[in-house]
Design a protein around this motif. Structure first.
Motif, PDB file in Angstrom:
ATOM      1  N   SER A 157       0.819  -1.217   0.000  1.00  0.00           N
ATOM      2  CA  SER A 157       0.000   0.000   0.000  1.00  0.00           C
ATOM      3  C   SER A 157       0.842   1.250   0.000  1.00  0.00           C
ATOM      4  CB  SER A 157      -0.895   0.075   1.245  1.00  0.00           C
ATOM      5  OG  SER A 157      -2.005  -0.688   1.097  1.00  0.00           O
ATOM      6  N   SER A 174       3.352   3.602  -2.600  1.00  0.00           N
ATOM      7  CA  SER A 174       4.105   3.813  -3.848  1.00  0.00           C
ATOM      8  C   SER A 174       5.562   4.099  -3.533  1.00  0.00           C
ATOM      9  CB  SER A 174       3.594   4.999  -4.650  1.00  0.00           C
ATOM     10  OG  SER A 174       2.243   5.158  -4.609  1.00  0.00           O
ATOM     11  N   THR A 198      -5.571   7.240  -6.267  1.00  0.00           N
ATOM     12  CA  THR A 198      -5.975   7.983  -5.072  1.00  0.00           C
ATOM     13  C   THR A 198      -7.001   9.061  -5.425  1.00  0.00           C
ATOM     14  OG1 THR A 198      -3.825   7.582  -4.092  1.00  0.00           O
ATOM     15  CG2 THR A 198      -5.072   9.419  -3.183  1.00  0.00           C
ATOM     16  N   ALA A 212       3.187   9.213  -0.332  1.00  0.00           N
ATOM     17  CA  ALA A 212       3.045   7.907  -0.981  1.00  0.00           C
ATOM     18  C   ALA A 212       3.118   6.778   0.041  1.00  0.00           C
ATOM     19  CB  ALA A 212       4.126   7.758  -2.043  1.00  0.00           C
ATOM     20  N   ALA A 256      -2.630   7.574   3.127  1.00  0.00           N
ATOM     21  CA  ALA A 256      -2.412   9.016   3.018  1.00  0.00           C
ATOM     22  C   ALA A 256      -3.555   9.676   2.257  1.00  0.00           C
ATOM     23  CB  ALA A 256      -1.099   9.290   2.309  1.00  0.00           C
ATOM     24  N   GLY A 257      -4.086   8.949   1.278  1.00  0.00           N
ATOM     25  CA  GLY A 257      -5.163   9.501   0.468  1.00  0.00           C
ATOM     26  C   GLY A 257      -6.385   9.819   1.309  1.00  0.00           C
ATOM     27  N   ASP A 309      -7.083   0.871  -0.486  1.00  0.00           N
ATOM     28  CA  ASP A 309      -5.769   1.524  -0.549  1.00  0.00           C
ATOM     29  C   ASP A 309      -4.796   0.638  -1.340  1.00  0.00           C
ATOM     30  OD1 ASP A 309      -3.602   3.127  -0.122  1.00  0.00           O
ATOM     31  OD2 ASP A 309      -3.507   2.853   2.043  1.00  0.00           O
ATOM     32  N   ARG A 333      -5.749   1.009  -4.988  1.00  0.00           N
ATOM     33  CA  ARG A 333      -5.447   2.292  -5.646  1.00  0.00           C
ATOM     34  C   ARG A 333      -3.945   2.500  -5.761  1.00  0.00           C
ATOM     35  NH1 ARG A 333      -7.898   4.494  -0.362  1.00  0.00           N
ATOM     36  NH2 ARG A 333      -6.133   5.424   0.706  1.00  0.00           N
ATOM     37  N   ASN A 348      -1.750   3.775  -8.885  1.00  0.00           N
ATOM     38  CA  ASN A 348      -0.761   4.867  -8.800  1.00  0.00           C
ATOM     39  C   ASN A 348       0.558   4.458  -9.434  1.00  0.00           C
ATOM     40  OD1 ASN A 348      -2.658   6.292  -7.370  1.00  0.00           O
ATOM     41  ND2 ASN A 348      -1.739   5.970  -5.352  1.00  0.00           N
TER      42      ASN A 348
HETATM   43  N1  ASP Z   1      -1.199   4.395  -0.465  1.00  0.00           N
HETATM   44  C1  ASP Z   1      -1.220   5.285  -1.611  1.00  0.00           C
HETATM   45  C2  ASP Z   1       0.146   5.307  -2.250  1.00  0.00           C
HETATM   46  O1  ASP Z   1       1.136   5.111  -1.603  1.00  0.00           O
HETATM   47  C3  ASP Z   1      -1.663   6.662  -1.242  1.00  0.00           C
HETATM   48  C4  ASP Z   1      -3.111   6.610  -0.807  1.00  0.00           C
HETATM   49  O2  ASP Z   1      -3.992   6.634  -1.667  1.00  0.00           O
HETATM   50  O3  ASP Z   1      -3.370   6.518   0.385  1.00  0.00           O
HETATM   51  O4  ASP Z   1       0.255   5.525  -3.440  1.00  0.00           O
END
Ligand code: ASP
Length: 430
Positions: free
Chosen positions: A282, A284, A321, A362, A366-367, A396, A399, A403
């Protein structure tokens, strides 16, 4: 005859067996055992990836920039990258809004489930709201100030300051381009050597990945809320998932075929390890070292391009996100407000969700913190965050895959546009 199993299959096996193991342990009510004895290996794996991410960014970006040999190439590259990143993000938010308006997931949640979700998760939600409040307190130009470090070494030691690191390293790269080649050469050669070493370290870390992923999945399984809580959010979750699937299977393949003349199936095969890690961690940022390796060595994007575009993308380009933020905002509005949001407010969401996804770190969930700001701007009750809490982790994970796929796609397209794509070079096994 023994044939070496490819890494992405090993990771996939780690993932599935981890989920099954977690499920069995949950049923045996041995959750504590998993948390104490299995989860730490997942944490160690994520730490290893994060540990190597900043050194990798610094070294590969210096090497990449120095190889450009020309500042105008850098601005061309930068301009295109930012434009495509913005374009895909705006598409993602708009897709999220359209889907949420058609499906109306908020209408599927009944009064009893709403009440119970609000009560169960209000504490978790207020923590996120508090975090977002802190981010909001600063002035409108704060994000710009935040990009410029007052102390580079401090930025280096903080995984959350990736943009500051990139800023300084770009200056360093520009400096190297501008000085006499003879003086720059030893510096660049040193970093080229170090770059090789770091790539090797990533190979070593990846040997551990199937086990790391096994632990992460087992821990996820025992920590996730029970199925009845998740089921109440089913339509909302499916709407987000459907949007993410459109991005992965329609948007990126189309972009890849049209703008980079790349076969999407081979592309997906090449970046599969990064996608699987994005799903398992989860994050990036934690996945970045593997994304860099897959995109450079397997897809064939020149390091000059990938070393610049991918770290930037990991921090600012989050299509998954932003799509999720749009669906979540409309879902909460539908569940909590008596009247539908007007068009103007929805257009505002396009702007705020785009900015919020750029501002999201990332890292896991966080989103969701930045979603608070989107809700606040649109006049949607922030306490509604409690509604989507239970299902946030699985979403998460999904997504984050989007990302990472988006970053890799944009890197490939930009590389093609500047003649720096050497498609699928002889695959080197990770
Ligand atoms: N976990 C996502 C990322 O690291 C960010 C998020 O959408 O919370 O890309």
């Amino acid at each position: 005859m023994t044939r070496k199993l490819e890494l992405h299959w090993k990771i996939l096996i780690g993932m599935i067996t981890g989920l099954l193991f977690g499920l069995i342990m949950k049923n045996l009510e041995l959750n504590g055992l998993v948390v104490d004895w299995i989860k730490p290996f997942g944490t160690i794996f994520i730490n290893l990836l994060k540990m190597i991410a900043v050194p990798l960014i610094v070294v590969s970006l210096i090497v990449g920039l120095a190889d450009l040999k020309d500042i105008s190439k850098l601005s061309k590259l930068g301009g295109r990258t930012v434009l495509i990143y913005l374009g895909t993000t705006i598409f993602a938010v708009s897709l999220g809004l359209v889907l949420a308006n058609i499906v109306k997931p908020g209408r599927f949640i009944n009064g009893a489930s709403r009440q119970s979700l609000l009560e169960s998760f209000s504490g978790d939600a207020s923590q996120k709201i508090e975090l977002a409040e802190r981010a909001k307190m600063s002035g409108p130009l704060q994000p710009m100030i935040d990009i410029v470090p007052d102390n580079f070494f401090q930025a280096l030691s903080d995984n959350g300051s990736m943009l500051q690191v990139i800023f300084f390293v770009i200056l360093l790269g520009i400096g190297l381009i501008l000085i006499e080649e003879e003086k720059a050469k030893p510096v660049v050669d040193f970093f080229k050597g170090l770059n090789e070493v770091i790539m090797k370290i990533i190979d070593i870390i990846m040997l551990f990945s199937p086990y790391g992923v096994f632990s992460l999945m087992a821990a996820l399984m025992v920590e996730i809320p029970d199925f009845t809580t998740l089921a109440a959010l089913g339509i909302y979750g499916l709407t987000v998932l459907f949007g993410l699937l459109i991005m992965i299977f329609v948007l990126y393949p189309t972009l890849l075929m049209v703008f980079a003349k790349v076969n999407p199936i081979r592309f997906f095969k090449a970046i599969a390890p990064a996608q699987l890690l994005a799903f398992s961690t989860s994050s990036s940022a934690a996945t970045l070292p593997v994304t860099m390796e897959c995109v450079t060595e397997h897809v064939g994007v020149d390091e000059e391009v990938s070393s610049f575009i991918l770290p930037l993308g990991a921090t600012v380009n989050m299509d998954g996100t932003s799509m999720y933020q749009a669906v979540a905002a409309i879902f909460i509005a539908q569940a909590m407000l008596p009247q539908a949001l007007d068009l103007q407010t929805q257009l505002m969401i396009v702007v705020t969700a785009t900015l919020a996804s750029i501002g999201s770190a990332a890292v896991p969930s966080a989103g969701m913190v930045m979603l608070v700001i989107v809700l606040g701007q649109a006049g949607i009750p922030e306490a509604g965050l409690a509604l989507i809490f239970a299902i946030d982790r699985p979403l998460d994970m999904c997504r984050t895959v989007v990302n990472v796929t988006s970053d890799a796609t944009v890197a490939t397209i930009v590389a093609k546009s500047v003649g720096k794509l050497n498609q699928f070079p002889q695959d080197k096994k990770l």
